[in-house]
Design an enzyme around this catalytic site. Sequence first.
Site, PDB file in Angstrom:
ATOM      1  N   SER A 168       0.678  -1.121   0.051  1.00 57.54           N
ATOM      2  CA  SER A 168      -0.032   0.112   0.060  1.00 57.54           C
ATOM      3  C   SER A 168       0.848   1.305  -0.153  1.00 57.54           C
ATOM      4  O   SER A 168       1.870   1.437   0.777  1.00 57.54           O
ATOM      5  CB  SER A 168      -1.006   0.023   1.215  1.00 57.54           C
ATOM      6  OG  SER A 168      -1.498   1.156   1.157  1.00 57.54           O
ATOM      7  N   SER A 183      -0.617   4.211   0.787  1.00 63.21           N
ATOM      8  CA  SER A 183      -1.260   5.069   1.558  1.00 63.21           C
ATOM      9  C   SER A 183      -0.308   5.613   2.885  1.00 63.21           C
ATOM     10  O   SER A 183      -0.371   6.629   2.987  1.00 63.21           O
ATOM     11  CB  SER A 183      -2.460   4.546   2.113  1.00 63.21           C
ATOM     12  OG  SER A 183      -3.463   4.315   1.143  1.00 63.21           O
ATOM     13  N   LYS A 236     -12.749  -4.145   1.307  1.00 61.45           N
ATOM     14  CA  LYS A 236     -13.939  -2.953   1.075  1.00 61.45           C
ATOM     15  C   LYS A 236     -15.147  -3.509   1.049  1.00 61.45           C
ATOM     16  O   LYS A 236     -16.097  -2.755   1.417  1.00 61.45           O
ATOM     17  CB  LYS A 236     -13.553  -2.370  -0.493  1.00 61.45           C
ATOM     18  CG  LYS A 236     -12.178  -1.773  -0.238  1.00 61.45           C
ATOM     19  CD  LYS A 236     -12.115  -1.067  -2.020  1.00 61.45           C
ATOM     20  CE  LYS A 236     -10.597  -0.487  -2.188  1.00 61.45           C
ATOM     21  NZ  LYS A 236     -10.563   0.265  -3.128  1.00 61.45           N
ATOM     22  N   ASP A 239     -13.652   6.876  -3.678  1.00 62.05           N
ATOM     23  CA  ASP A 239     -13.069   6.795  -5.061  1.00 62.05           C
ATOM     24  C   ASP A 239     -13.871   7.461  -6.070  1.00 62.05           C
ATOM     25  O   ASP A 239     -13.316   7.843  -7.120  1.00 62.05           O
ATOM     26  CB  ASP A 239     -13.318   5.070  -5.346  1.00 62.05           C
ATOM     27  CG  ASP A 239     -12.248   4.386  -4.945  1.00 62.05           C
ATOM     28  OD1 ASP A 239     -11.130   4.605  -4.365  1.00 62.05           O
ATOM     29  OD2 ASP A 239     -12.325   3.194  -4.733  1.00 62.05           O
ATOM     30  N   GLY A 249     -14.932  -3.348  -9.252  1.00 57.44           N
ATOM     31  CA  GLY A 249     -15.123  -2.194  -8.362  1.00 57.44           C
ATOM     32  C   GLY A 249     -14.895  -1.143  -8.735  1.00 57.44           C
ATOM     33  O   GLY A 249     -15.521  -0.113  -8.648  1.00 57.44           O
ATOM     34  N   ALA A 250     -13.664  -0.949  -9.405  1.00 59.78           N
ATOM     35  CA  ALA A 250     -13.297   0.327  -9.823  1.00 59.78           C
ATOM     36  C   ALA A 250     -13.992   1.088 -10.789  1.00 59.78           C
ATOM     37  O   ALA A 250     -14.292   2.057 -10.966  1.00 59.78           O
ATOM     38  CB  ALA A 250     -11.864   0.302 -10.533  1.00 59.78           C
ATOM     39  N   TYR A 294      -1.531   2.774 -12.776  1.00 59.10           N
ATOM     40  CA  TYR A 294      -0.557   3.933 -12.547  1.00 59.10           C
ATOM     41  C   TYR A 294       0.791   3.340 -12.347  1.00 59.10           C
ATOM     42  O   TYR A 294       1.783   3.952 -12.073  1.00 59.10           O
ATOM     43  CB  TYR A 294      -0.800   4.861 -11.432  1.00 59.10           C
ATOM     44  CG  TYR A 294      -1.021   4.134  -9.945  1.00 59.10           C
ATOM     45  CD1 TYR A 294       0.009   3.880  -9.417  1.00 59.10           C
ATOM     46  CD2 TYR A 294      -2.196   3.936  -9.570  1.00 59.10           C
ATOM     47  CE1 TYR A 294      -0.090   3.456  -7.908  1.00 59.10           C
ATOM     48  CE2 TYR A 294      -2.543   3.585  -8.510  1.00 59.10           C
ATOM     49  CZ  TYR A 294      -1.425   2.929  -7.605  1.00 59.10           C
ATOM     50  OH  TYR A 294      -1.722   2.250  -6.421  1.00 59.10           O
ATOM     51  N   GLY A 304      -3.434   7.662 -13.812  1.00 52.97           N
ATOM     52  CA  GLY A 304      -4.206   7.144 -12.905  1.00 52.97           C
ATOM     53  C   GLY A 304      -3.769   7.497 -11.385  1.00 52.97           C
ATOM     54  O   GLY A 304      -4.284   7.273 -10.491  1.00 52.97           O
TER      55      GLY A 304
HETATM   56  P1  ATR Z   1     -11.415  -4.272  -9.598  1.00 55.32           P
HETATM   57  O1  ATR Z   1     -12.393  -4.336  -8.511  1.00 55.32           O
HETATM   58  O2  ATR Z   1     -10.019  -3.689  -9.051  1.00 55.32           O
HETATM   59  O3  ATR Z   1     -11.925  -3.214 -10.665  1.00 55.32           O
HETATM   60  P2  ATR Z   1     -11.870  -6.849 -10.759  1.00 55.32           P
HETATM   61  O4  ATR Z   1     -13.327  -6.952 -10.010  1.00 55.32           O
HETATM   62  O5  ATR Z   1     -10.998  -7.672 -10.477  1.00 55.32           O
HETATM   63  O6  ATR Z   1     -11.023  -5.543 -10.241  1.00 55.32           O
HETATM   64  O7  ATR Z   1     -11.972  -6.521 -12.262  1.00 55.32           O
HETATM   65  C1  ATR Z   1     -11.077  -6.466 -13.081  1.00 55.32           C
HETATM   66  C2  ATR Z   1     -11.523  -6.128 -14.604  1.00 55.32           C
HETATM   67  O8  ATR Z   1     -10.435  -6.213 -15.366  1.00 55.32           O
HETATM   68  C3  ATR Z   1     -12.890  -6.922 -15.088  1.00 55.32           C
HETATM   69  O9  ATR Z   1     -13.580  -6.028 -15.792  1.00 55.32           O
HETATM   70  C4  ATR Z   1     -12.240  -7.951 -15.673  1.00 55.32           C
HETATM   71  O10 ATR Z   1     -13.005  -8.464 -16.836  1.00 55.32           O
HETATM   72  P3  ATR Z   1     -13.983  -9.719 -16.161  1.00 55.32           P
HETATM   73  O11 ATR Z   1     -15.329  -9.147 -15.795  1.00 55.32           O
HETATM   74  O12 ATR Z   1     -14.217 -10.527 -17.750  1.00 55.32           O
HETATM   75  O13 ATR Z   1     -13.175 -10.504 -15.602  1.00 55.32           O
HETATM   76  C5  ATR Z   1     -10.916  -7.061 -16.493  1.00 55.32           C
HETATM   77  N1  ATR Z   1      -9.787  -8.015 -16.805  1.00 55.32           N
HETATM   78  C6  ATR Z   1      -9.029  -8.547 -16.270  1.00 55.32           C
HETATM   79  N2  ATR Z   1      -8.217  -9.241 -17.138  1.00 55.32           N
HETATM   80  C7  ATR Z   1      -8.753  -9.137 -18.428  1.00 55.32           C
HETATM   81  C8  ATR Z   1      -8.183  -9.576 -19.387  1.00 55.32           C
HETATM   82  N3  ATR Z   1      -7.141 -10.496 -19.721  1.00 55.32           N
HETATM   83  N4  ATR Z   1      -9.214  -9.433 -20.799  1.00 55.32           N
HETATM   84  C9  ATR Z   1     -10.132  -8.546 -20.581  1.00 55.32           C
HETATM   85  N5  ATR Z   1     -10.541  -7.989 -19.326  1.00 55.32           N
HETATM   86  C10 ATR Z   1      -9.747  -8.402 -18.045  1.00 55.32           C
END
Ligand code: ATR
Length: 280
Positions: free
Chosen positions: A20, A22, A71, A107, A136-137, A224, A245
């Site tokens: 982190s 933070s 979270k 966020d 989540g983001a 980032y 970012g």
């Molecule tokens: P966070 O909460 O940090 O946003 P997350 O819930 O793990 O993280 O979401 C990651 C995002 O990256 C998701 O939209 C994921 O797509 P899926 O919903 O299909 O899993 C996307 N992502 C991660 N690896 C990917 C890849 N190789 N190709 C396309 N999308 C990817």
Amino acid sequence: MIPSGKARVAGVIGWPVAHSLSPRLHGFWLEQYRIDGCYIPLAVRPEALPDVLPRLPALGLRGANLTLPHKEASLGFCDHVDDSARRIGAVNTLVFEDSRIRGSNSDIFGFKENLVLGAPAFRVDAGPAVVLGAGGAARAVIAALQDLGVPEVRLVNRTLGRAEAIATQLGGAIRPLGWQQLGAVLADASLLVNTTSLGMTGQPPLDVDVTGLPDGAVVTDIVYTPLETPLLAAARARGLVTVDGLGMLLHQARPGFEAWFGVSPEVTPSLRDFVLAPPT
Ligand code: ATR
């Protein structure tokens, strides 16, 4: 400044928490504003959260940030959850008032501030935004864009069902789309936001052809590391305005710092340099 016995204490709860940024970020502000306070990393395993979190106010902490994987689970331990946390379904900032725990999610604020300050001439209400990813983001990014008056969000995700779920939960003009439809929705987009982990150091690259965006479009990435992702580099080479970012991380920290330590902190170039520099 070395903390006294009266120091205000806050921290970040995560597992793992060693990565982190933070503590460096809040530590920089505590020094800058000469505040008698500490901000500490708290390594709490997921299974320990139900024991640990409700006890923190009794330890005299002012509050805490939450990072992965706490979270969502922390929502259930808050006595009060504000609208920002309810919309996203996750808490990242806790403020302890007597024995009460108030949860919020900064966020949305962090993304808004970063975009508005990073691309001051940009008008979010000028056209549709394309958001890549549905984790989540993405929820925070879309909620922020809706607050700023975006007319439509085209939510592109590998797993269409996750994009559809966000569209249902957040409501408003959100169009869920599969990845193969991305090329067809860029031509009139005013903003492209990457919220996936693609393009991050150690992750696969993000394959988006930014030549399909109109000339006035803005491109931003919540990744980032590296600071200039291949997406941002391609957008800059194409002559588009880009916003990195790191600013979202720095701005999202401001509301918590102000609540715990009583000063509204500034995001400055020196803060960015300090947070990016490896710890000595
Ligand atoms: P966070 O909460 O940090 O946003 P997350 O819930 O793990 O993280 O979401 C990651 C995002 O990256 C998701 O939209 C994921 O797509 P899926 O919903 O299909 O899993 C996307 N992502 C991660 N690896 C990917 C890849 N190789 N190709 C396309 N999308 C990817």
